[in-house]
Motif scaffolding. Structure first.
Motif, PDB file in Angstrom:
ATOM      1  N   PRO A  14      -8.608 -47.563  18.075  1.00 16.03           N
ATOM      2  CA  PRO A  14      -8.594 -47.424  19.532  1.00 16.03           C
ATOM      3  C   PRO A  14      -9.696 -48.281  20.158  1.00 16.03           C
ATOM      4  N   ALA A  15      -9.531 -48.627  21.422  1.00 10.52           N
ATOM      5  CA  ALA A  15     -10.566 -49.371  22.141  1.00 10.52           C
ATOM      6  C   ALA A  15     -11.867 -48.585  22.058  1.00 10.52           C
ATOM      7  N   GLY A  16     -12.983 -49.281  21.900  1.00 11.04           N
ATOM      8  CA  GLY A  16     -14.286 -48.643  21.827  1.00 11.04           C
ATOM      9  C   GLY A  16     -14.694 -48.212  20.431  1.00 11.04           C
ATOM     10  N   ALA A  17     -13.867 -48.517  19.437  1.00 13.78           N
ATOM     11  CA  ALA A  17     -14.171 -48.119  18.065  1.00 13.78           C
ATOM     12  C   ALA A  17     -15.382 -48.893  17.532  1.00 13.78           C
ATOM     13  N   ARG A  18     -16.012 -48.329  16.538  1.00 16.69           N
ATOM     14  CA  ARG A  18     -17.185 -48.924  15.886  1.00 16.69           C
ATOM     15  C   ARG A  18     -16.818 -49.419  14.494  1.00 16.69           C
ATOM     16  N   VAL A  19     -17.716 -50.189  13.893  1.00 18.74           N
ATOM     17  CA  VAL A  19     -17.510 -50.693  12.539  1.00 18.74           C
ATOM     18  C   VAL A  19     -17.280 -49.529  11.580  1.00 18.74           C
ATOM     19  N   ASP A  20     -18.016 -48.430  11.747  1.00 22.57           N
ATOM     20  CA  ASP A  20     -17.826 -47.271  10.874  1.00 22.57           C
ATOM     21  C   ASP A  20     -16.403 -46.723  10.985  1.00 22.57           C
ATOM     22  N   ASP A  21     -15.823 -46.741  12.182  1.00 21.33           N
ATOM     23  CA  ASP A  21     -14.443 -46.280  12.357  1.00 21.33           C
ATOM     24  C   ASP A  21     -13.489 -47.168  11.549  1.00 21.33           C
ATOM     25  N   ALA A  22     -13.730 -48.474  11.588  1.00 24.16           N
ATOM     26  CA  ALA A  22     -12.896 -49.409  10.826  1.00 24.16           C
ATOM     27  C   ALA A  22     -13.055 -49.159   9.330  1.00 24.16           C
ATOM     28  N   LEU A  23     -14.276 -48.910   8.897  1.00 25.52           N
ATOM     29  CA  LEU A  23     -14.549 -48.630   7.487  1.00 25.52           C
ATOM     30  C   LEU A  23     -13.778 -47.391   7.030  1.00 25.52           C
ATOM     31  N   GLN A  24     -13.798 -46.347   7.835  1.00 20.46           N
ATOM     32  CA  GLN A  24     -13.080 -45.122   7.474  1.00 20.46           C
ATOM     33  C   GLN A  24     -11.567 -45.350   7.491  1.00 20.46           C
ATOM     34  N   ALA A  25     -11.080 -46.169   8.424  1.00 13.75           N
ATOM     35  CA  ALA A  25      -9.644 -46.469   8.496  1.00 13.75           C
ATOM     36  C   ALA A  25      -9.181 -47.271   7.280  1.00 13.75           C
ATOM     37  N   ALA A  26     -10.120 -47.947   6.626  1.00 11.64           N
ATOM     38  CA  ALA A  26      -9.802 -48.715   5.420  1.00 11.64           C
ATOM     39  C   ALA A  26     -10.059 -47.883   4.163  1.00 11.64           C
ATOM     40  N   GLY A  27     -10.106 -46.581   4.302  1.00 17.38           N
ATOM     41  CA  GLY A  27     -10.246 -45.704   3.148  1.00 17.38           C
ATOM     42  C   GLY A  27     -11.670 -45.445   2.717  1.00 17.38           C
ATOM     43  N   GLY A  28     -12.645 -45.978   3.452  1.00 19.58           N
ATOM     44  CA  GLY A  28     -14.052 -45.792   3.116  1.00 19.58           C
ATOM     45  C   GLY A  28     -14.563 -46.882   2.192  1.00 19.58           C
ATOM     46  N   PRO A  29     -15.856 -46.886   1.932  1.00 25.10           N
ATOM     47  CA  PRO A  29     -16.457 -47.913   1.084  1.00 25.10           C
ATOM     48  C   PRO A  29     -16.203 -47.658  -0.399  1.00 25.10           C
ATOM     49  N   THR A  30     -16.272 -48.711  -1.196  1.00 23.47           N
ATOM     50  CA  THR A  30     -16.240 -48.541  -2.646  1.00 23.47           C
ATOM     51  C   THR A  30     -17.640 -48.133  -3.097  1.00 23.47           C
ATOM     52  N   GLY A  31     -17.771 -47.797  -4.346  1.00 24.37           N
ATOM     53  CA  GLY A  31     -19.076 -47.456  -4.900  1.00 24.37           C
ATOM     54  C   GLY A  31     -20.031 -48.631  -4.947  1.00 24.37           C
ATOM     55  N   GLU A  32     -19.504 -49.840  -4.812  1.00 26.83           N
ATOM     56  CA  GLU A  32     -20.316 -51.061  -4.863  1.00 26.83           C
ATOM     57  C   GLU A  32     -20.778 -51.521  -3.478  1.00 26.83           C
ATOM     58  N   ALA A  33     -20.295 -50.885  -2.406  1.00 26.20           N
ATOM     59  CA  ALA A  33     -20.598 -51.321  -1.041  1.00 26.20           C
ATOM     60  C   ALA A  33     -22.077 -51.203  -0.734  1.00 26.20           C
ATOM     61  N   LEU A  35     -23.852 -50.716   2.174  1.00 24.22           N
ATOM     62  CA  LEU A  35     -23.728 -50.358   3.586  1.00 24.22           C
ATOM     63  C   LEU A  35     -24.997 -50.602   4.385  1.00 24.22           C
ATOM     64  N   ASP A  36     -26.147 -50.663   3.711  1.00 27.03           N
ATOM     65  CA  ASP A  36     -27.391 -50.936   4.420  1.00 27.03           C
ATOM     66  C   ASP A  36     -27.437 -52.362   4.974  1.00 27.03           C
ATOM     67  N   LEU A  37     -26.520 -53.225   4.530  1.00 24.68           N
ATOM     68  CA  LEU A  37     -26.454 -54.594   5.032  1.00 24.68           C
ATOM     69  C   LEU A  37     -25.447 -54.739   6.166  1.00 24.68           C
ATOM     70  N   LEU A  38     -24.829 -53.643   6.568  1.00 25.23           N
ATOM     71  CA  LEU A  38     -23.782 -53.657   7.579  1.00 25.23           C
ATOM     72  C   LEU A  38     -24.207 -52.778   8.743  1.00 25.23           C
ATOM     73  N   ASN A  39     -24.010 -53.266   9.964  1.00 26.43           N
ATOM     74  CA  ASN A  39     -24.331 -52.479  11.154  1.00 26.43           C
ATOM     75  C   ASN A  39     -23.135 -51.589  11.480  1.00 26.43           C
ATOM     76  N   LEU A  40     -23.149 -50.371  10.988  1.00 26.43           N
ATOM     77  CA  LEU A  40     -22.030 -49.448  11.156  1.00 26.43           C
ATOM     78  C   LEU A  40     -21.853 -48.990  12.600  1.00 26.43           C
ATOM     79  N   ALA A  41     -22.884 -49.115  13.412  1.00 24.92           N
ATOM     80  CA  ALA A  41     -22.812 -48.692  14.805  1.00 24.92           C
ATOM     81  C   ALA A  41     -22.307 -49.793  15.736  1.00 24.92           C
ATOM     82  N   ALA A  42     -22.155 -51.016  15.218  1.00 26.65           N
ATOM     83  CA  ALA A  42     -21.706 -52.129  16.063  1.00 26.65           C
ATOM     84  C   ALA A  42     -20.265 -51.911  16.517  1.00 26.65           C
TER      85      ALA A  42
END
Length: 151
Positions: A14-33, A35-42
């Motif tokens: 939806p409009a206004g979504a954040r990077v974290d929303d996209a991450l969750q829509a893609a099934g979440g991170p792998t164990g190798e992700a 995430l500290d290198l990614l701005n989840l709030a962007a």
């Protein structure tokens, strides 16, 4: 979504979504992700690709099932202002806005603003090494961005 996510590919948000929303829509991170290198709030930028980096700072499986890079789609967006995916999914430092630059690992709002400000004052970037002139970017950051940016 591409890189270290469970289900890489196109996600609709939806409009206004954040990077974290996209991450969750893609099934979440792998164990190798890394995430500290990614701005989840962007904010998620319509038409852009979000690369989730792995432990080496690079996006491991940065392609969809067919080997092609996959863009993000934002439902209800009005065109977006970010940089769309390029052949290798890289962000162009000379055309990206602050929001698109924030999608890069380790780049937050302040640093993205300094990159745009430097570009506006000094002119376009001609190489990765030109980023060294931006306050807050040093050799480690340039190494992290190598392969993720173009000019």
């Amino acid at each position: 979504m591409a890189g270290e996510v469970q289900d890489p590919g196109l996600v609709t948000l939806p409009a206004g979504a954040r990077v974290d929303d996209a991450l969750q829509a893609a099934g979440g991170p792998t164990g190798e992700a890394a995430l500290d290198l990614l701005n989840l709030a962007a904010p998620a930028v319509d038409g852009s690709q979000i690369l989730v980096p792995g432990p080496d700072g690079l996006a491991g499986g940065a392609a969809g099932a067919d080997g092609a890079d996959v863009p993000l789609s934002e439902e209800g967006a009005d065109g977006g202002s970010g940089v769309g995916p390029e052949a290798a999914g890289a962000v162009n430092l000379n055309t990206a806005d602050v929001t698109a630059l924030e999608q890069l690992p380790g780049i937050g709002p302040a640093l993205a603003g300094r990159i745009v400000e430097h570009r506006d004052q000094v002119g376009p970037f001609g190489s990765l090494e030109d980023l060294d002139a931006v306050s807050g970017i040093g050799p480690a950051m340039m190494e992290r961005l190598d392969g993720l940016v173009t000019w």
